[in-house]
Design a protein around this motif. Structure first.
Motif, PDB file in Angstrom:
ATOM      1  N   GLY A 171     -92.497   9.437 -92.330  1.00 26.37           N
ATOM      2  CA  GLY A 171     -91.752   8.178 -92.372  1.00 26.37           C
ATOM      3  C   GLY A 171     -90.939   7.877 -91.133  1.00 26.37           C
ATOM      4  O   GLY A 171     -90.077   6.985 -91.161  1.00 26.37           O
ATOM      5  N   MET A 172     -91.170   8.594 -90.060  1.00 24.55           N
ATOM      6  CA  MET A 172     -90.460   8.324 -88.808  1.00 24.55           C
ATOM      7  C   MET A 172     -91.360   7.580 -87.838  1.00 24.55           C
ATOM      8  O   MET A 172     -92.591   7.693 -87.901  1.00 24.55           O
ATOM      9  CB  MET A 172     -90.031   9.624 -88.121  1.00 24.55           C
ATOM     10  CG  MET A 172     -89.213  10.579 -88.933  1.00 24.55           C
ATOM     11  SD  MET A 172     -88.816  12.043 -87.932  1.00 24.55           S
ATOM     12  CE  MET A 172     -88.642  13.271 -89.225  1.00 24.55           C
ATOM     13  N   ASP A 173     -90.749   6.845 -86.923  1.00 23.22           N
ATOM     14  CA  ASP A 173     -91.480   6.327 -85.779  1.00 23.22           C
ATOM     15  C   ASP A 173     -91.472   7.407 -84.705  1.00 23.22           C
ATOM     16  O   ASP A 173     -90.462   8.112 -84.527  1.00 23.22           O
ATOM     17  CB  ASP A 173     -90.819   5.058 -85.244  1.00 23.22           C
ATOM     18  CG  ASP A 173     -91.039   3.859 -86.164  1.00 23.22           C
ATOM     19  OD1 ASP A 173     -92.072   3.840 -86.854  1.00 23.22           O
ATOM     20  OD2 ASP A 173     -90.168   2.978 -86.201  1.00 23.22           O
ATOM     21  N   ALA A 174     -92.580   7.563 -84.013  1.00 19.01           N
ATOM     22  CA  ALA A 174     -92.663   8.592 -82.977  1.00 19.01           C
ATOM     23  C   ALA A 174     -93.635   8.155 -81.904  1.00 19.01           C
ATOM     24  O   ALA A 174     -94.602   7.432 -82.181  1.00 19.01           O
ATOM     25  CB  ALA A 174     -93.117   9.918 -83.589  1.00 19.01           C
ATOM     26  N   TRP A 175     -93.385   8.577 -80.684  1.00 19.90           N
ATOM     27  CA  TRP A 175     -94.276   8.231 -79.579  1.00 19.90           C
ATOM     28  C   TRP A 175     -94.066   9.218 -78.421  1.00 19.90           C
ATOM     29  O   TRP A 175     -93.101   9.987 -78.404  1.00 19.90           O
ATOM     30  CB  TRP A 175     -94.016   6.802 -79.099  1.00 19.90           C
ATOM     31  CG  TRP A 175     -92.625   6.539 -78.596  1.00 19.90           C
ATOM     32  CD1 TRP A 175     -92.171   6.624 -77.311  1.00 19.90           C
ATOM     33  CD2 TRP A 175     -91.495   6.165 -79.393  1.00 19.90           C
ATOM     34  NE1 TRP A 175     -90.846   6.335 -77.254  1.00 19.90           N
ATOM     35  CE2 TRP A 175     -90.403   6.032 -78.508  1.00 19.90           C
ATOM     36  CE3 TRP A 175     -91.309   5.904 -80.758  1.00 19.90           C
ATOM     37  CZ2 TRP A 175     -89.130   5.658 -78.949  1.00 19.90           C
ATOM     38  CZ3 TRP A 175     -90.049   5.536 -81.194  1.00 19.90           C
ATOM     39  CH2 TRP A 175     -88.971   5.419 -80.321  1.00 19.90           C
ATOM     40  N   VAL A 176     -95.003   9.198 -77.482  1.00 20.40           N
ATOM     41  CA  VAL A 176     -94.936  10.044 -76.300  1.00 20.40           C
ATOM     42  C   VAL A 176     -94.665   9.154 -75.097  1.00 20.40           C
ATOM     43  O   VAL A 176     -95.365   8.162 -74.880  1.00 20.40           O
ATOM     44  CB  VAL A 176     -96.248  10.825 -76.092  1.00 20.40           C
ATOM     45  CG1 VAL A 176     -96.144  11.717 -74.855  1.00 20.40           C
ATOM     46  CG2 VAL A 176     -96.584  11.664 -77.321  1.00 20.40           C
ATOM     47  N   THR A 177     -93.649   9.478 -74.325  1.00 20.17           N
ATOM     48  CA  THR A 177     -93.297   8.685 -73.161  1.00 20.17           C
ATOM     49  C   THR A 177     -94.272   8.944 -72.014  1.00 20.17           C
ATOM     50  O   THR A 177     -95.074   9.880 -72.060  1.00 20.17           O
ATOM     51  CB  THR A 177     -91.873   8.998 -72.675  1.00 20.17           C
ATOM     52  OG1 THR A 177     -91.854  10.332 -72.136  1.00 20.17           O
ATOM     53  CG2 THR A 177     -90.874   8.894 -73.815  1.00 20.17           C
ATOM     54  N   ARG A 178     -94.172   8.137 -71.007  1.00 19.42           N
ATOM     55  CA  ARG A 178     -95.028   8.296 -69.828  1.00 19.42           C
ATOM     56  C   ARG A 178     -94.814   9.663 -69.180  1.00 19.42           C
ATOM     57  O   ARG A 178     -95.733  10.230 -68.575  1.00 19.42           O
ATOM     58  CB  ARG A 178     -94.728   7.174 -68.827  1.00 19.42           C
ATOM     59  CG  ARG A 178     -95.654   7.133 -67.620  1.00 19.42           C
ATOM     60  CD  ARG A 178     -95.320   5.933 -66.746  1.00 19.42           C
ATOM     61  NE  ARG A 178     -95.407   4.688 -67.512  1.00 19.42           N
ATOM     62  CZ  ARG A 178     -95.057   3.495 -67.035  1.00 19.42           C
ATOM     63  NH1 ARG A 178     -94.577   3.403 -65.803  1.00 19.42           N
ATOM     64  NH2 ARG A 178     -95.165   2.415 -67.771  1.00 19.42           N
ATOM     65  N   GLU A 179     -93.600  10.178 -69.311  1.00 23.79           N
ATOM     66  CA  GLU A 179     -93.286  11.489 -68.722  1.00 23.79           C
ATOM     67  C   GLU A 179     -93.724  12.643 -69.602  1.00 23.79           C
ATOM     68  O   GLU A 179     -93.560  13.809 -69.251  1.00 23.79           O
ATOM     69  CB  GLU A 179     -91.779  11.596 -68.464  1.00 23.79           C
ATOM     70  CG  GLU A 179     -91.230  10.622 -67.442  1.00 23.79           C
ATOM     71  CD  GLU A 179     -91.012   9.232 -68.057  1.00 23.79           C
ATOM     72  OE1 GLU A 179     -91.005   9.139 -69.308  1.00 23.79           O
ATOM     73  OE2 GLU A 179     -90.862   8.268 -67.295  1.00 23.79           O
ATOM     74  N   GLY A 180     -94.250  12.326 -70.794  1.00 22.62           N
ATOM     75  CA  GLY A 180     -94.734  13.371 -71.677  1.00 22.62           C
ATOM     76  C   GLY A 180     -93.719  13.844 -72.701  1.00 22.62           C
ATOM     77  O   GLY A 180     -93.984  14.807 -73.434  1.00 22.62           O
ATOM     78  N   ARG A 181     -92.577  13.182 -72.792  1.00 19.06           N
ATOM     79  CA  ARG A 181     -91.582  13.569 -73.788  1.00 19.06           C
ATOM     80  C   ARG A 181     -91.934  12.953 -75.133  1.00 19.06           C
ATOM     81  O   ARG A 181     -92.384  11.820 -75.215  1.00 19.06           O
ATOM     82  CB  ARG A 181     -90.188  13.122 -73.368  1.00 19.06           C
ATOM     83  CG  ARG A 181     -89.675  13.811 -72.105  1.00 19.06           C
ATOM     84  CD  ARG A 181     -88.217  13.444 -71.830  1.00 19.06           C
ATOM     85  NE  ARG A 181     -88.060  11.988 -71.728  1.00 19.06           N
ATOM     86  CZ  ARG A 181     -87.023  11.314 -72.194  1.00 19.06           C
ATOM     87  NH1 ARG A 181     -86.063  11.943 -72.853  1.00 19.06           N
ATOM     88  NH2 ARG A 181     -86.939  10.002 -72.025  1.00 19.06           N
ATOM     89  N   ILE A 182     -91.714  13.709 -76.190  1.00 19.78           N
ATOM     90  CA  ILE A 182     -91.977  13.220 -77.545  1.00 19.78           C
ATOM     91  C   ILE A 182     -90.663  12.700 -78.116  1.00 19.78           C
ATOM     92  O   ILE A 182     -89.675  13.440 -78.204  1.00 19.78           O
ATOM     93  CB  ILE A 182     -92.535  14.334 -78.440  1.00 19.78           C
ATOM     94  CG1 ILE A 182     -93.812  14.915 -77.833  1.00 19.78           C
ATOM     95  CG2 ILE A 182     -92.794  13.814 -79.848  1.00 19.78           C
ATOM     96  CD1 ILE A 182     -94.323  16.146 -78.540  1.00 19.78           C
ATOM     97  N   ILE A 183     -90.640  11.435 -78.494  1.00 16.47           N
ATOM     98  CA  ILE A 183     -89.442  10.803 -79.021  1.00 16.47           C
ATOM     99  C   ILE A 183     -89.625  10.512 -80.509  1.00 16.47           C
ATOM    100  O   ILE A 183     -90.662   9.978 -80.920  1.00 16.47           O
ATOM    101  CB  ILE A 183     -89.112   9.494 -78.271  1.00 16.47           C
ATOM    102  CG1 ILE A 183     -89.019   9.749 -76.758  1.00 16.47           C
ATOM    103  CG2 ILE A 183     -87.829   8.877 -78.807  1.00 16.47           C
ATOM    104  CD1 ILE A 183     -87.928  10.726 -76.369  1.00 16.47           C
ATOM    105  N   LEU A 184     -88.621  10.865 -81.285  1.00 15.91           N
ATOM    106  CA  LEU A 184     -88.623  10.599 -82.716  1.00 15.91           C
ATOM    107  C   LEU A 184     -87.489   9.644 -83.050  1.00 15.91           C
ATOM    108  O   LEU A 184     -86.369   9.812 -82.546  1.00 15.91           O
ATOM    109  CB  LEU A 184     -88.426  11.901 -83.510  1.00 15.91           C
ATOM    110  CG  LEU A 184     -89.338  13.084 -83.186  1.00 15.91           C
ATOM    111  CD1 LEU A 184     -88.931  14.290 -84.032  1.00 15.91           C
ATOM    112  CD2 LEU A 184     -90.794  12.727 -83.421  1.00 15.91           C
ATOM    113  N   ASP A 185     -87.771   8.671 -83.884  1.00 16.91           N
ATOM    114  CA  ASP A 185     -86.733   7.769 -84.391  1.00 16.91           C
ATOM    115  C   ASP A 185     -86.377   8.251 -85.791  1.00 16.91           C
ATOM    116  O   ASP A 185     -87.086   7.952 -86.765  1.00 16.91           O
ATOM    117  CB  ASP A 185     -87.234   6.329 -84.408  1.00 16.91           C
ATOM    118  CG  ASP A 185     -86.107   5.338 -84.644  1.00 16.91           C
ATOM    119  OD1 ASP A 185     -84.980   5.781 -84.969  1.00 16.91           O
ATOM    120  OD2 ASP A 185     -86.338   4.118 -84.504  1.00 16.91           O
ATOM    121  N   ILE A 186     -85.305   9.027 -85.885  1.00 18.59           N
ATOM    122  CA  ILE A 186     -84.951   9.717 -87.127  1.00 18.59           C
ATOM    123  C   ILE A 186     -83.887   8.928 -87.875  1.00 18.59           C
ATOM    124  O   ILE A 186     -82.806   8.666 -87.329  1.00 18.59           O
ATOM    125  CB  ILE A 186     -84.440  11.134 -86.825  1.00 18.59           C
ATOM    126  CG1 ILE A 186     -85.474  11.898 -85.985  1.00 18.59           C
ATOM    127  CG2 ILE A 186     -84.127  11.886 -88.114  1.00 18.59           C
ATOM    128  CD1 ILE A 186     -84.992  13.241 -85.503  1.00 18.59           C
TER     129      ILE A 186
END
Length: 279
Positions: A241-256
């Motif tokens: 149930g979270m939004d998640a994506w990988v940035t151009r720099e390769g970092r994984i971001i979670l919207d918790i």
């Protein structure tokens, strides 16, 4: 200064347990490879004897160096644990020991360790850890010790190994190592953490301690999986149930929910998320 436990009000030898299965051992049957508790700390019989807490008995096995100290008759419980308000604690809770859940495998383990020599047990463990299985020579020695045929011994040892495998897999599944991630984990462990993997396996066999596998699983989720398969983490987050994506720099971001946008490793290391299904 007195040695720890030198004036203990319980019988050190009364806490003796089999070094492998952790079942209680009568004093006259205690071997160097078994374990005892001195001042609440687990140690081997051999070490306890070298420190003067116990000594060989004239009738076999060992006895307390100062004679029987009498309290308690600790064949089923350890001395009081100061961290738990003086409550008596089952000794299998100490030292990270986790008993095999498979009743049949546990019975086979007790049978093997009650008749096989310490050297044969050590040799068998080293073969499984270093070579992935037992040699015919080791199976033959075990069969002779158990008084059964080599075929019967091989079958029992295979069932014992299955019990260990099930125990290991259950621990890893609790750490999120399951399904397609399991294949990646074992490949990573074999190629990048072979020594640590061998140490973890040896500790499982010798001490019933699976913390080595827990540590490897957490390291895999923290370092290896984000670098090799970030999409697995993103998918798992989205399934939770979270939004998640990988940035151009390769970092994984979670919207918790309740925490906002955090980098995956920061959320993991701070305990906001856990490895299994992020819950």
């Amino acid at each position: 200064m007195d040695r720890p436990g030198a004036h203990a009000d319980y019988s050190v030898i009364g806490t003796a347990r089999n070094g492998w299965s952790r079942t209680p051992v009568a004093p006259h049957e205690v071997k160097d490879s078994d374990v005892v508790y001195v001042g609440g700390v687990e140690t081997s019989v051999k070490v306890a004897a070298s420190m003067g807490f116990i000594r060989p008995s004239a009738v076999g096995g060992y006895e307390d160096a100062g004679g029987s100290l009498g309290k308690p008759e600790a064949t089923t419980v350890a001395p009081e644990d100061p961290d738990r308000g003086g409550e008596e604690v089952d000794m299998t809770e100490r030292g990270g020991f986790e008993a095999l859940e498979d009743v049949e495998a546990r019975g086979i383990l007790e049978e093997v360790t009650s008749v096989a020599s310490t050297d044969d047990v050590h040799a068998a463990i080293n073969e499984v850890v270093d070579q992935g299985g037992l040699s015919e020579k080791s199976i033959g020695r075990m069969a002779a010790s158990m008084g059964i045929t080599e075929e019967e011994a091989a079958d029992k040892l295979e069932r014992l190994n299955a019990g260990y495998t099930a125990q290991r897999n259950k621990v890893l599944e609790a750490e999120g190592i399951a399904d397609e991630v399991a294949d990646q984990f074992w490949h990573w462990a074999a190629t990048m953490r072979a020594r640590e993997g061998a140490d973890a396996l040896r500790k499982q066999f010798t001490n019933g301690n699976l913390d080595g596998f827990r540590g490897l699983a957490r390291e895999f989720y923290r370092d290896a999986l984000p670098a090799t398969s970030p999409e697995v983490i993103v998918q798992a987050a989205e399934d939770s149930g979270m939004d998640a994506w990988v940035t151009r720099e390769g970092r994984i971001i979670l919207d918790i929910p309740g925490h906002g946008q955090l980098e995956y490793n920061s959320a993991l290391n701070s305990g906001i998320i856990g490895t299994p299904r992020f819950q």
